[in-house]
Design a protein around this motif. Structure first.
Motif, PDB file in Angstrom:
ATOM      1  N   ARG A 226      -7.338  -5.459  -6.137  1.00 19.89           N
ATOM      2  CA  ARG A 226      -7.563  -4.278  -5.290  1.00 19.89           C
ATOM      3  C   ARG A 226      -8.701  -4.563  -4.310  1.00 19.89           C
ATOM      4  O   ARG A 226      -9.696  -5.198  -4.669  1.00 19.89           O
ATOM      5  CB  ARG A 226      -7.944  -3.053  -6.153  1.00 19.89           C
TER       6      ARG A 226
ATOM      7  N   ASP B 260      -7.874  -0.253  -2.763  1.00 20.65           N
ATOM      8  CA  ASP B 260      -8.582   0.274  -3.937  1.00 20.65           C
ATOM      9  C   ASP B 260      -8.733   1.796  -3.870  1.00 20.65           C
ATOM     10  O   ASP B 260      -9.727   2.354  -4.300  1.00 20.65           O
ATOM     11  CB  ASP B 260      -9.949  -0.409  -4.086  1.00 20.65           C
TER      12      ASP B 260
ATOM     13  N   ALA C 199      -0.085  -0.136  -7.806  1.00 19.87           N
ATOM     14  CA  ALA C 199      -0.687  -1.144  -8.692  1.00 19.87           C
ATOM     15  C   ALA C 199       0.023  -1.166 -10.051  1.00 19.87           C
ATOM     16  O   ALA C 199       0.304  -2.239 -10.588  1.00 19.87           O
ATOM     17  CB  ALA C 199      -2.181  -0.862  -8.869  1.00 19.87           C
TER      18      ALA C 199
ATOM     19  N   GLN D 124      -8.645  -0.947   2.195  1.00 17.60           N
ATOM     20  CA  GLN D 124      -7.353  -0.568   2.750  1.00 17.60           C
ATOM     21  C   GLN D 124      -7.099  -1.199   4.117  1.00 17.60           C
ATOM     22  O   GLN D 124      -6.027  -1.757   4.364  1.00 17.60           O
ATOM     23  CB  GLN D 124      -7.242   0.958   2.888  1.00 17.60           C
TER      24      GLN D 124
ATOM     25  N   ILE E 153      -3.619  -4.923  -3.160  1.00 10.53           N
ATOM     26  CA  ILE E 153      -3.382  -3.483  -2.997  1.00 10.53           C
ATOM     27  C   ILE E 153      -4.702  -2.778  -2.695  1.00 10.53           C
ATOM     28  O   ILE E 153      -5.743  -3.145  -3.250  1.00 10.53           O
ATOM     29  CB  ILE E 153      -2.748  -2.937  -4.305  1.00 10.53           C
TER      30      ILE E 153
ATOM     31  N   ASP F 270      -3.155   4.577  -4.235  1.00  5.01           N
ATOM     32  CA  ASP F 270      -2.440   3.318  -4.433  1.00  5.01           C
ATOM     33  C   ASP F 270      -2.306   2.922  -5.901  1.00  5.01           C
ATOM     34  O   ASP F 270      -1.733   1.871  -6.201  1.00  5.01           O
ATOM     35  CB  ASP F 270      -3.141   2.195  -3.658  1.00  5.01           C
ATOM     36  N   ASP F 271      -2.800   3.778  -6.807  1.00  8.26           N
ATOM     37  CA  ASP F 271      -2.735   3.440  -8.236  1.00  8.26           C
ATOM     38  C   ASP F 271      -1.293   3.256  -8.714  1.00  8.26           C
ATOM     39  O   ASP F 271      -1.008   2.368  -9.528  1.00  8.26           O
ATOM     40  CB  ASP F 271      -3.427   4.518  -9.092  1.00  8.26           C
TER      41      ASP F 271
ATOM     42  N   VAL G 117      -2.669  -8.262 -10.064  1.00  6.74           N
ATOM     43  CA  VAL G 117      -3.010  -7.233  -9.068  1.00  6.74           C
ATOM     44  C   VAL G 117      -4.481  -7.356  -8.704  1.00  6.74           C
ATOM     45  O   VAL G 117      -5.341  -7.449  -9.580  1.00  6.74           O
ATOM     46  CB  VAL G 117      -2.694  -5.818  -9.596  1.00  6.74           C
TER      47      VAL G 117
ATOM     48  N   ARG H 136      -8.806  -8.428   1.777  1.00  5.79           N
ATOM     49  CA  ARG H 136      -8.003  -8.247   0.560  1.00  5.79           C
ATOM     50  C   ARG H 136      -7.314  -9.561   0.170  1.00  5.79           C
ATOM     51  O   ARG H 136      -7.247  -9.925  -0.992  1.00  5.79           O
ATOM     52  CB  ARG H 136      -6.956  -7.164   0.806  1.00  5.79           C
TER      53      ARG H 136
ATOM     54  N   ARG I 168       0.851  -1.195   0.000  1.00  2.92           N
ATOM     55  CA  ARG I 168       0.000   0.000   0.000  1.00  2.92           C
ATOM     56  C   ARG I 168       0.882   1.239   0.000  1.00  2.92           C
ATOM     57  O   ARG I 168       2.048   1.185   0.390  1.00  2.92           O
ATOM     58  CB  ARG I 168      -0.926   0.026   1.220  1.00  2.92           C
TER      59      ARG I 168
END
Length: 242
Positions: free
Chosen positions: A75, A55, A63, A78, A53, A59-60, A73, A84, A13
């Motif tokens: 998502r 969403d 990813a 958090q 990771i 965090d893009d 990957v 997750r 993250r």
């Protein structure tokens, strides 16, 4: 009979209170995340490496980096890291799950392979190499079955269990747990990325070992024996969690 899929799931993250975006920081020419992924891809007996990771928009970049390194990957939420992991296991059809965290850029594929082998040969529900800790901090490998991961996701209600994924399983009264100890006690070594000094430590290593991504634990230990001042960079942080 369908092949039983074994998947490494790496949690990563952007948000980190002490060092935000730490896994995207460069250690030598590549990111800390790339180091961790490349090492996990060398674990024997696995079918896939997946990065789980959050969403969130922040965090893009994580990813994108994980995809660039050739991982699947997934998502998800958090703070509910357990959820997750379940989503990642479902998406990759994993029957055996290996949990590794992205702040371990020197994770040893050979030791992780041995931990997986111990899980498979022992018939245990859970295998790890940190009960109790004896390897460098940054080698933590935990292996369990999809059945136990699903049960944890279905039953765990405490925030601590949701955030840290495996404690519900590790401490369950029904569990058969096996541990892979280090032949020599190496737990005084801090090879994890949590503070600015840790990043400084890894960068100092990368200067002396340009091919750090392929360096063995033996290579690193030999260098640190010759140049103990490198270990001193982050040794005072050892260790708030072990």
């Amino acid at each position: 009979m369908a092949h039983m899929r074994t998947v490494v799931i790496i949690q990563a993250r952007f948000g980190s209170t002490r060092l935000p975006g730490k896994t995207l920081e460069k250690i030598g020419p590549i990111s800390a995340l790339h180091h961790a992924i490349a090492r996990c891809q060398r674990i024997k007996g696995i079918d896939d490496v997946c990065c789980a990771i959050p969403d969130l928009a922040q965090d893009d970049a994580i990813a994108r980096e994980a995809e660039k390194c050739g991982t699947t990957v997934v998502r998800g939420p958090q703070d509910d890291v357990l959820k997750r992991y379940r989503m990642a296991a479902d998406a990759t059809q994993a029957k055996t799950i290996i949990r590794i965290t992205s702040d371990c850029p020197l994770v040893d594929p050979d030791i992780s392979s041995q931990t997986l082998k111990l899980f498979e040969q022992s018939g245990a529900d859970f295998a790890c190499n940190n009960a109790p800790p004896s390897w460098p901090h940054g080698f933590d490998t935990e292996v369990t079955s999809y059945e136990w991961l699903r049960r944890a996701d279905d039953e765990a209600t405490e925030p601590f269990h949701r955030e840290h994924v495996m404690p519900f399983i590790r401490t369950h009264s029904d569990i058969k747990l096996v541990n892979l100890p280090s032949p020599t006690d190496l737990r005084q070594h801090r090879w994890t990325l949590d503070y600015p000094e840790d990043l400084e430590f890894f960068r100092a290593l990368a200067q002396k070992l340009p091919d750090l991504v392929n360096a063995t634990t033996d290579d690193i230990l030999k260098l640190l024996e010759k140049q103990p001042e490198i270990s001193e960079i982050n040794h005072h942080l050892h260790d708030k969690s072990r």
